[in-house]
Design a protein around this motif. Structure first.
Motif, mmCIF file in Angstrom:
data_model
loop_
_atom_site.group_PDB
_atom_site.id
_atom_site.type_symbol
_atom_site.label_atom_id
_atom_site.label_comp_id
_atom_site.label_asym_id
_atom_site.label_seq_id
_atom_site.Cartn_x
_atom_site.Cartn_y
_atom_site.Cartn_z
ATOM 1 N N SER A 1 -64.155 75.400 4.565
ATOM 2 C CA SER A 1 -63.630 75.354 3.196
ATOM 3 C C SER A 1 -63.110 73.974 2.821
ATOM 4 O O SER A 1 -63.168 73.583 1.647
ATOM 5 N N SER A 2 -62.601 73.206 3.794
ATOM 6 C CA SER A 2 -62.076 71.878 3.472
ATOM 7 C C SER A 2 -63.185 70.961 2.967
ATOM 8 O O SER A 2 -62.971 70.176 2.027
ATOM 9 N N TYR A 3 -64.383 71.050 3.566
ATOM 10 C CA TYR A 3 -65.500 70.234 3.097
ATOM 11 C C TYR A 3 -65.865 70.617 1.659
ATOM 12 O O TYR A 3 -66.138 69.750 0.822
ATOM 13 N N LEU A 4 -65.877 71.907 1.398
ATOM 14 C CA LEU A 4 -66.226 72.385 0.056
ATOM 15 C C LEU A 4 -65.204 71.897 -0.970
ATOM 16 O O LEU A 4 -65.562 71.509 -2.087
ATOM 17 N N GLU A 5 -63.921 71.910 -0.597
ATOM 18 C CA GLU A 5 -62.867 71.457 -1.505
ATOM 19 C C GLU A 5 -62.993 69.960 -1.782
ATOM 20 O O GLU A 5 -62.842 69.514 -2.928
ATOM 21 N N PHE A 6 -63.250 69.168 -0.741
ATOM 22 C CA PHE A 6 -63.405 67.727 -0.931
ATOM 23 C C PHE A 6 -64.612 67.433 -1.824
ATOM 24 O O PHE A 6 -64.551 66.572 -2.701
ATOM 25 N N ALA A 7 -65.708 68.142 -1.582
ATOM 26 C CA ALA A 7 -66.909 67.934 -2.380
ATOM 27 C C ALA A 7 -66.666 68.301 -3.842
ATOM 28 O O ALA A 7 -67.090 67.588 -4.759
ATOM 29 N N ALA A 8 -65.956 69.394 -4.064
ATOM 30 C CA ALA A 8 -65.667 69.823 -5.428
ATOM 31 C C ALA A 8 -64.779 68.822 -6.153
ATOM 32 O O ALA A 8 -64.804 68.733 -7.387
ATOM 33 N N ASP A 9 -64.001 68.045 -5.367
ATOM 34 C CA ASP A 9 -63.098 67.061 -5.961
ATOM 35 C C ASP A 9 -63.740 65.682 -6.043
ATOM 36 O O ASP A 9 -63.050 64.688 -6.290
ATOM 37 N N GLY A 10 -65.057 65.622 -5.806
ATOM 38 C CA GLY A 10 -65.772 64.349 -5.954
ATOM 39 C C GLY A 10 -66.083 63.637 -4.665
ATOM 40 O O GLY A 10 -66.664 62.545 -4.686
ATOM 41 N N GLY A 11 -65.712 64.217 -3.511
ATOM 42 C CA GLY A 11 -65.999 63.585 -2.240
ATOM 43 C C GLY A 11 -67.490 63.563 -1.935
ATOM 44 O O GLY A 11 -68.210 64.511 -2.251
ATOM 45 N N THR A 12 -67.960 62.465 -1.318
ATOM 46 C CA THR A 12 -69.390 62.328 -0.996
ATOM 47 C C THR A 12 -69.655 62.236 0.496
ATOM 48 O O THR A 12 -70.742 62.595 0.953
ATOM 49 N N ASP A 13 -68.690 61.728 1.260
ATOM 50 C CA ASP A 13 -68.913 61.513 2.693
ATOM 51 C C ASP A 13 -67.599 61.681 3.435
ATOM 52 O O ASP A 13 -66.513 61.509 2.858
ATOM 53 N N TYR A 14 -67.700 61.968 4.749
ATOM 54 C CA TYR A 14 -66.518 62.375 5.522
ATOM 55 C C TYR A 14 -66.674 61.889 6.955
ATOM 56 O O TYR A 14 -67.764 61.975 7.550
ATOM 57 N N TYR A 15 -65.561 61.414 7.528
ATOM 58 C CA TYR A 15 -65.577 60.948 8.918
ATOM 59 C C TYR A 15 -64.301 61.411 9.607
ATOM 60 O O TYR A 15 -63.201 61.276 9.067
ATOM 61 N N ALA A 16 -64.456 61.983 10.792
ATOM 62 C CA ALA A 16 -63.310 62.456 11.577
ATOM 63 C C ALA A 16 -63.388 61.881 12.981
ATOM 64 O O ALA A 16 -64.466 61.833 13.587
ATOM 65 N N THR A 17 -62.245 61.451 13.486
ATOM 66 C CA THR A 17 -62.176 60.934 14.848
ATOM 67 C C THR A 17 -60.771 61.179 15.377
ATOM 68 O O THR A 17 -60.023 61.974 14.787
#
Length: 390
Positions: free
Chosen positions: A109-125
Motif C-alpha cells: 500500500s505504501s507504493y500505491l500511496e506514493f504513486a498516487a501522490d506523484g511519486g515515480t521511483d523508489y529506493y530502499a537500503t
C-alpha cells in the motif's frame, strides 16, 4: 572537494556532535538535492532497543522534516509486512522499484500511496552500525525519469557519513528510552545524568499513590499463566495511563502493586498535586469499570482494586552490590500509603487517603472516620474518595 566527500566529512564531525536528528537528516537531504539527486520524500528509520517501542525515525520532504515513533504492535500490521523495510532486512540488499504501472493486488500500500501522490521511483537500503544493528532508509522521487544510477551511487556514497552521525543519537535514545520505560521520567533523567549512583538518593516532597489488585493470590491459583499476565498488563495499562495523564510518575511495579508519585515542586503546588492524584484515582476506577465490562463480555472474571494516597517525603536511589543495582523508593510516606491502601480491604472503600491529602481537595473526599494503621501509634483520620458516577 567532491560534494559527497564534503557531506561525509560534515556528518562525521559537526553532524556527529549535534545530537539533532532532524538537522542531520535535513542537511543530508538538501546537500544531495543540491548535488542533483531529485529527492521528494526520505525516511531515515532507526531501530530501538526497547520492549515498547521498536523504531523511531525522521521523514524529510522539501517542506520540512519531522520525527516519529513505531510500536511493536505496528510491526505486526500491514504497515510493515510486505513493505520495503521488510524487504531490505529479509533479503539483506537494497531495493530499487519503479512506482509506475503498479499492481493494486500485489504491491504494498505504501507504493500505491506514493504513486498516487506523484511519486515515480523508489529506493530502499539500510544503515549499518558498530553493534551489528541495521536501520532502514527509503528515498522517493517525483522526477519524470526517476533515479539514475549516478543518483543511487551518490546516496550510497553518503550513507557512511549519515551512519556516523545517526548512530550515537540512536544509542543514546535507546538507552534513555529503556531507563524511562523501567524507572519513569524523573528518576530516569537522574540516573542518566549520573546524579544517582550506588548508595546515593534523591529526596523530594510528593503525593504518593499505591494501588493493588484485590484477590490476586486466589486469582493466580485458578487462572492460567497467560490469563494472569494478560490481566496484569490490562490493569497496569489502566493505572499508568491515568498517572501519566495527570503528570505523575510510575516509580515501581511490585507484583500486582503499583507505586506512583506526583512530585511537589513548591509549597503552593501541594494542593494541585493532591487533586491530580485524586483525579487520577477517579480515572483509574472509570477505566477499570470499562475494562471489566470487556472482561465480563469475554467470559473473564472482573478485576478489583484498592488505592491508598498519602503526601510526604520520599527518597529514591540505587542500592545493591558493585555489579548489580536495583532502583527503589523508600520513606514513611510510602509506607503509610501502602498501609492505607491495605485498609480498603476492610473499610469497604476502594480509594482511601490521609487527612493531608483530603484537606487539599475537600470536595473530592468523604470522611469514613478514624482508623488504626499498622505502625502508627494512634488512630488517624482516613477519607474515602468520591467515586465517579457509573
Amino acid at each position: 572537494m567532491d560534494p559527497i566527500e564534503t557531506l561525509n566529512n560534515w556528518m562525521m564531525t559537526e553532524g556527529r556532535c549535534s545530537d539533532d536528528p532532524i538537522r542531520i537528516v535535513s542537511h543530508f537531504c538538501t546537500t544531495l538535492v543540491e548535488g542533483g539527486v531529485p529527492l521528494w520524500r526520505v525516511n531515515i528509520g532507526q531501530r530501538f532497543a526497547n520492549p515498547l517501542l521498536i523504531a523511531w525515525g525522521v521523514v524529510w520532504t522539501p517542506d520540512g522534516a519531522e520525527s516519529y515513533d513505531v510500536t511493536h504492535a505496528r510491526m505486526l500490521t500491514d504497515d510493515y509486512i510486505g513493505s520495503s523495510f521488510e524487504f531490505v532486512f529479509e533479503n539483506q540488499r537494497p531495493l530499487h522499484k519503479s512506482l509506475r504501472n503498479l499492481d493494486p493486488d500485489k504491491d504494498h500500500s505504501s507504493y500505491l500511496e506514493f504513486a498516487a501522490d506523484g511519486g515515480t521511483d523508489y529506493y530502499a537500503t539500510f544503515l549499518e552500525y558498530g553493534d551489528g544493528s541495521q536501520h532502514g532508509c527509503t528515498f522517493a522521487t517525483r522526477a519524470e525519469e526517476g533515479f539514475a544510477p549516478e543518483h543511487l551511487a551518490m546516496i550510497e556514497g553518503a550513507l557512511p557519513g549519515l551512519s556516523s552521525a545517526m548512530e550515537p543519537i540512536t544509542m543514546r535514545k535507546s538507552t534513555q528510552s529503556l531507563l524511562r520505560t523501567y524507572l519513569g521520567t524523573g528518576p530516569s533523567e537522574a540516573v542518566w545524568n549520573g546524579s544517582i549512583q550506588r548508595g546515593e538518593r534523591t529526596t523530594l516532597e510528593a503525593v504518593v499513590m499505591f494501588s493493588d489488585l484485590r484477590g490476586f493470590t486466589a486469582f493466580s491459583e485458578t487462572e492460567s499463566e497467560q490469563e494472569i499476565f494478560e490481566a496484569l498488563d490490562s490493569y497496569f495499562e489502566v493505572v499508568v495511563r491515568a498517572v501519566e495523564k495527570n503528570s505523575g510518575d510510575v516509580l515501581k511495579f511490585m507484583g500486582d502493586g503499583v507505586l506512583s508519585v506526583f512530585p511537589i515542586s513548591t509549597v503552593d503546588d501541594c494542593a494541585k498535586r493532591c487533586r491530580d492524584a485524586a483525579t487520577c484515582a477517579q480515572q483509574i476506577l472509570a477505566a477499570l469499570a470499562a475494562l471489566n465490562t470487556s472482561r465480563t463480555q469475554a467470559g473473564r472474571s472482573e478485576l478489583a482494586i484498592g488505592i491508598g494516597i498519602n503526601v510526604g517525603q520520599v527518597s529514591y536511589g540505587n542500592i545493591g552490590s558493585q555489579g548489580r543495582l536495583d532502583f527503589t523508593v523508600l520513606g514513611s510516606a510510602v509506607n503509610l500509603a501502602s498501609r492505607v491502601e491495605g485498609l480498603t480491604k476492610t473499610i469497604g472503600e476502594r480509594v482511601l487517603a490521609t487527612e493531608t491529602v483530603a484537606t487539599h481537595a475537600p470536595d473530592m473526599f468523604t470522611e469514613p472516620g478514624h482508623h488504626e494503621v499498622r505502625g502508627v501509634s494512634s488512630p488517624i483520620q482516613i477519607f474515602g474518595l468520591v467515586e465517579p458516577a457509573p
